[in-house]
Design an enzyme around this catalytic site. Structure first.
Site, PDB file in Angstrom:
ATOM      1  N   TRP A   1      17.827   5.160  27.973  1.00 17.38           N
ATOM      2  CA  TRP A   1      16.820   4.087  27.921  1.00 17.38           C
ATOM      3  C   TRP A   1      17.467   2.708  27.896  1.00 17.38           C
ATOM      4  O   TRP A   1      16.805   1.714  27.680  1.00 17.38           O
ATOM      5  CB  TRP A   1      15.918   4.264  26.703  1.00 17.38           C
ATOM      6  CG  TRP A   1      16.670   4.511  25.437  1.00 17.38           C
ATOM      7  CD1 TRP A   1      17.227   3.568  24.624  1.00 17.38           C
ATOM      8  CD2 TRP A   1      16.986   5.769  24.845  1.00 17.38           C
ATOM      9  NE1 TRP A   1      17.858   4.160  23.575  1.00 17.38           N
ATOM     10  CE2 TRP A   1      17.726   5.519  23.667  1.00 17.38           C
ATOM     11  CE3 TRP A   1      16.712   7.110  25.202  1.00 17.38           C
ATOM     12  CZ2 TRP A   1      18.196   6.546  22.849  1.00 17.38           C
ATOM     13  CZ3 TRP A   1      17.177   8.117  24.371  1.00 17.38           C
ATOM     14  CH2 TRP A   1      17.906   7.833  23.224  1.00 17.38           C
TER      15      TRP A   1
ATOM     16  N   GLU B   1      12.267   3.715  21.082  1.00 14.26           N
ATOM     17  CA  GLU B   1      12.323   3.034  19.790  1.00 14.26           C
ATOM     18  C   GLU B   1      11.496   3.757  18.729  1.00 14.26           C
ATOM     19  O   GLU B   1      11.906   3.859  17.577  1.00 14.26           O
ATOM     20  CB  GLU B   1      11.854   1.581  19.926  1.00 14.26           C
ATOM     21  CG  GLU B   1      12.799   0.703  20.726  1.00 14.26           C
ATOM     22  CD  GLU B   1      14.210   0.661  20.157  1.00 14.26           C
ATOM     23  OE1 GLU B   1      14.364   0.837  18.931  1.00 14.26           O
ATOM     24  OE2 GLU B   1      15.158   0.501  20.931  1.00 14.26           O
TER      25      GLU B   1
ATOM     26  N   GLN C   1      12.839   7.868  13.763  1.00 15.55           N
ATOM     27  CA  GLN C   1      12.729   9.119  13.020  1.00 15.55           C
ATOM     28  C   GLN C   1      13.977   9.961  12.986  1.00 15.55           C
ATOM     29  O   GLN C   1      14.070  10.881  12.197  1.00 15.55           O
ATOM     30  CB  GLN C   1      11.651  10.005  13.682  1.00 15.55           C
ATOM     31  CG  GLN C   1      10.280   9.544  13.476  1.00 15.55           C
ATOM     32  CD  GLN C   1      10.091   8.992  12.114  1.00 15.55           C
ATOM     33  OE1 GLN C   1       9.688   7.861  11.996  1.00 15.55           O
ATOM     34  NE2 GLN C   1      10.423   9.730  11.086  1.00 15.55           N
TER      35      GLN C   1
ATOM     36  N   LEU D   1       9.771  15.973  14.141  1.00  9.81           N
ATOM     37  CA  LEU D   1      10.248  14.615  13.846  1.00  9.81           C
ATOM     38  C   LEU D   1       9.700  14.088  12.518  1.00  9.81           C
ATOM     39  O   LEU D   1      10.258  13.160  11.950  1.00  9.81           O
ATOM     40  CB  LEU D   1       9.844  13.650  14.966  1.00  9.81           C
ATOM     41  CG  LEU D   1      10.680  13.721  16.246  1.00  9.81           C
ATOM     42  CD1 LEU D   1      10.073  12.841  17.326  1.00  9.81           C
ATOM     43  CD2 LEU D   1      12.115  13.291  15.976  1.00  9.81           C
ATOM     44  N   GLY D   2       8.585  14.682  12.044  1.00  8.87           N
ATOM     45  CA  GLY D   2       7.981  14.191  10.804  1.00  8.87           C
ATOM     46  C   GLY D   2       7.253  12.868  11.045  1.00  8.87           C
ATOM     47  O   GLY D   2       7.153  12.394  12.188  1.00  8.87           O
TER      48      GLY D   2
ATOM     49  N   TYR E   1      10.749  -5.037  14.336  1.00  8.76           N
ATOM     50  CA  TYR E   1      11.967  -4.508  14.970  1.00  8.76           C
ATOM     51  C   TYR E   1      11.648  -3.956  16.369  1.00  8.76           C
ATOM     52  O   TYR E   1      12.310  -4.293  17.355  1.00  8.76           O
ATOM     53  CB  TYR E   1      12.571  -3.397  14.093  1.00  8.76           C
ATOM     54  CG  TYR E   1      13.649  -2.645  14.803  1.00  8.76           C
ATOM     55  CD1 TYR E   1      14.937  -3.155  14.875  1.00  8.76           C
ATOM     56  CD2 TYR E   1      13.377  -1.448  15.457  1.00  8.76           C
ATOM     57  CE1 TYR E   1      15.931  -2.494  15.567  1.00  8.76           C
ATOM     58  CE2 TYR E   1      14.360  -0.776  16.151  1.00  8.76           C
ATOM     59  CZ  TYR E   1      15.634  -1.304  16.196  1.00  8.76           C
ATOM     60  OH  TYR E   1      16.602  -0.650  16.896  1.00  8.76           O
TER      61      TYR E   1
ATOM     62  N   ASP F   1      17.513  -4.037  12.095  1.00 10.65           N
ATOM     63  CA  ASP F   1      17.288  -2.755  11.428  1.00 10.65           C
ATOM     64  C   ASP F   1      18.349  -2.594  10.336  1.00 10.65           C
ATOM     65  O   ASP F   1      19.097  -3.536  10.043  1.00 10.65           O
ATOM     66  CB  ASP F   1      17.317  -1.595  12.440  1.00 10.65           C
ATOM     67  CG  ASP F   1      18.690  -1.387  13.056  1.00 10.65           C
ATOM     68  OD1 ASP F   1      19.617  -2.186  12.757  1.00 10.65           O
ATOM     69  OD2 ASP F   1      18.856  -0.426  13.824  1.00 10.65           O
TER      70      ASP F   1
ATOM     71  N   CYS G   1      37.814  -1.745   8.817  1.00 12.82           N
ATOM     72  CA  CYS G   1      37.838  -3.193   9.001  1.00 12.82           C
ATOM     73  C   CYS G   1      39.093  -3.646   9.758  1.00 12.82           C
ATOM     74  O   CYS G   1      39.074  -4.695  10.410  1.00 12.82           O
ATOM     75  CB  CYS G   1      37.732  -3.904   7.658  1.00 12.82           C
ATOM     76  SG  CYS G   1      36.147  -3.579   6.843  1.00 12.82           S
TER      77      CYS G   1
ATOM     78  N   CYS H   1      34.968 -12.369   8.395  1.00 14.20           N
ATOM     79  CA  CYS H   1      34.041 -11.590   7.568  1.00 14.20           C
ATOM     80  C   CYS H   1      34.135 -11.993   6.087  1.00 14.20           C
ATOM     81  O   CYS H   1      35.163 -11.824   5.437  1.00 14.20           O
ATOM     82  CB  CYS H   1      34.350 -10.104   7.734  1.00 14.20           C
ATOM     83  SG  CYS H   1      33.270  -9.059   6.736  1.00 14.20           S
TER      84      CYS H   1
HETATM   85  S1  SF4 Z   1      32.050  -6.976   9.886  1.00 14.06           S
HETATM   86 FE1  SF4 Z   1      33.310  -7.080   8.069  1.00 14.06          FE
HETATM   87  S2  SF4 Z   1      32.779  -5.263   6.889  1.00 14.06           S
HETATM   88 FE2  SF4 Z   1      32.007  -4.929   8.953  1.00 14.06          FE
HETATM   89  S3  SF4 Z   1      33.665  -3.799   9.966  1.00 14.06           S
HETATM   90 FE3  SF4 Z   1      33.991  -5.981  10.400  1.00 14.06          FE
HETATM   91  S4  SF4 Z   1      35.382  -6.668   8.815  1.00 14.06           S
HETATM   92 FE4  SF4 Z   1      34.553  -4.735   8.124  1.00 14.06          FE
END
Ligand code: SF4
Length: 351
Positions: free
Chosen positions: A20, A33, A38, A76-77, A115, A133, A193, A202
């Protein structure tokens, strides 16, 4: 590099290929969507293909009976979502079959929240509405160090305002697909990370709060319900018959079928259960001195309810002489084709 460029570069290398994606048919995007609300993508893909095959257009879905739709949805409920899907298809078909093409109009469809409206508006019509989401909340809350509890209206407005500043207005479809995939594949609950292109930006990583974000609003505790189902069977004209009734009240599983039910407001002791079962069999079916067995309690968890179910099984010598009008006598083969909640489905297949 701008946020959207970095995100889209990641998406080029790591994005999912989905049936999709890359299409602009709002009906098929909408189906995906609603189904994916679900279930996981792998299972959702099978359901999506089944729906698209059975109902290739929104007018085909509108022309189907509710039972056909619920049957296809089975497993799917959250059956209210299937009913809303069907209801919305009928509304669209009633207006000439043209799918609404603005965010605001899409949002008016039954069962479509912010959403889903943003997903359809951006994927089908390339309108710049960001999807938000659980995965997106996780990624963005960590990236910006936001500790507003998610799932609240205040959080939605805060994240939407932020993402509206970041979204690529030329390719909102691609931006949103990348955002969804990044949240579910890279910024997972336990993320790697070291492999993240946003590691240098981040805030959660910088402040050691990766495991603490997003902050969730506390969930209400589910309420308990106690169901005793009566699985009554008899032989007639070479077939085995049983009884089902449709749930019509504004309650869980509305529109689905179930076995005759006695609900109590607490867990019955064995002697209470026997007395209640005998009374129910006599009052509802005129049955006295019937031999039956009662299985152990089965727990069935819904989002806001915990169902404690027991199943009473009895082989009758013939059809009950008395029967409440809402009950339908069906052959086992007919019961197999009738849409039922997963709890009942498991019981019927277990026999
Ligand atoms: S956005 Fe931040 S918490 Fe998420 S994977 Fe990247 S470094 Fe890690």
């Amino acid at each position: 590099m701008a946020f959207s460029q970095k995100l889209e570069a990641w998406y080029t290398d790591h994005g999912r290929t989905l049936p999709w994606r890359g299409i602009d048919d709002p009906y098929r995007i909408w189906l995906s969507e609603i189904i994916l609300q679900q279930t996981r993508i792998e299972q959702g893909r099978d359901y999506w293909f089944r729906f698209v095959e059975a109902f290739p257009t929104v007018t085909d879905l509108a022309a189907a009976s509710e039972e056909q739709v619920l049957r296809l949805w089975q497993g799917l409920g959250y059956y209210s979502r299937a009913r809303n899907l069907h209801c919305a298809a009928r509304l669209i078909a009633g207006q000439g079959g043209r799918f609404p093409n603005t965010y605001e109009e899409i949002l008016k469809l039954p069962g479509v929240g912010r959403y889903t409206a943003a997903a359809i508006a951006s994927f089908a019509f390339r309108l710049p509405h960001p999807v938000i989401d659980g995965n997106v909340y996780r990624f963005i809350s960590r990236l910006h160090g936001i500790s507003t509890p998610i799932g609240t209206d205040a959080a939605y407005r805060e994240f939407e305002a932020l993402l509206l500043r970041l979204i690529d207005p030329q390719r909102p479809d691609r931006f949103n697909a990348a955002l969804m995939d990044f949240g579910s594949l890279q910024c997972r609950p336990q993320p790697d990370c070291a492999a993240c292109p946003f590691a240098g930006d981040c805030e959660a990583l910088r402040s050691g709060r990766v495991g603490l974000l997003p902050v969730r609003a506390p969930k209400p505790k589910p309420t308990d319900r106690w169901f005793l189902y009566f699985d009554l069977r008899w032989q007639q004209d070479g077939d085995t018959y049983g009884l089902l009734q449709r749930r019509t009240a504004n309650d869980i599983w509305r529109g689905l079928f179930e076995l005759p039910l006695l609900e109590s407001d607490h867990r019955l002791t064995e002697s209470e259960l026997q007395a209640e079962a005998d009374r129910f069999l006599a009052d509802s079916f005129g049955l006295r001195h019937v031999a039956y067995t009662v299985g152990p309690e089965r727990l069935h968890q819904l989002s806001h309810r915990t169902i404690h179910a027991r199943f009473l099984s009895a082989e009758l010598p013939h059809a009950p002489a008395v029967c409440p009008p809402q009950l339908q006598a069906l052959t086992v083969a007919e019961m197999e084709k009738t849409p039922v909640p997963r709890l009942i489905d498991k019981h019927l297949h277990r026999l």
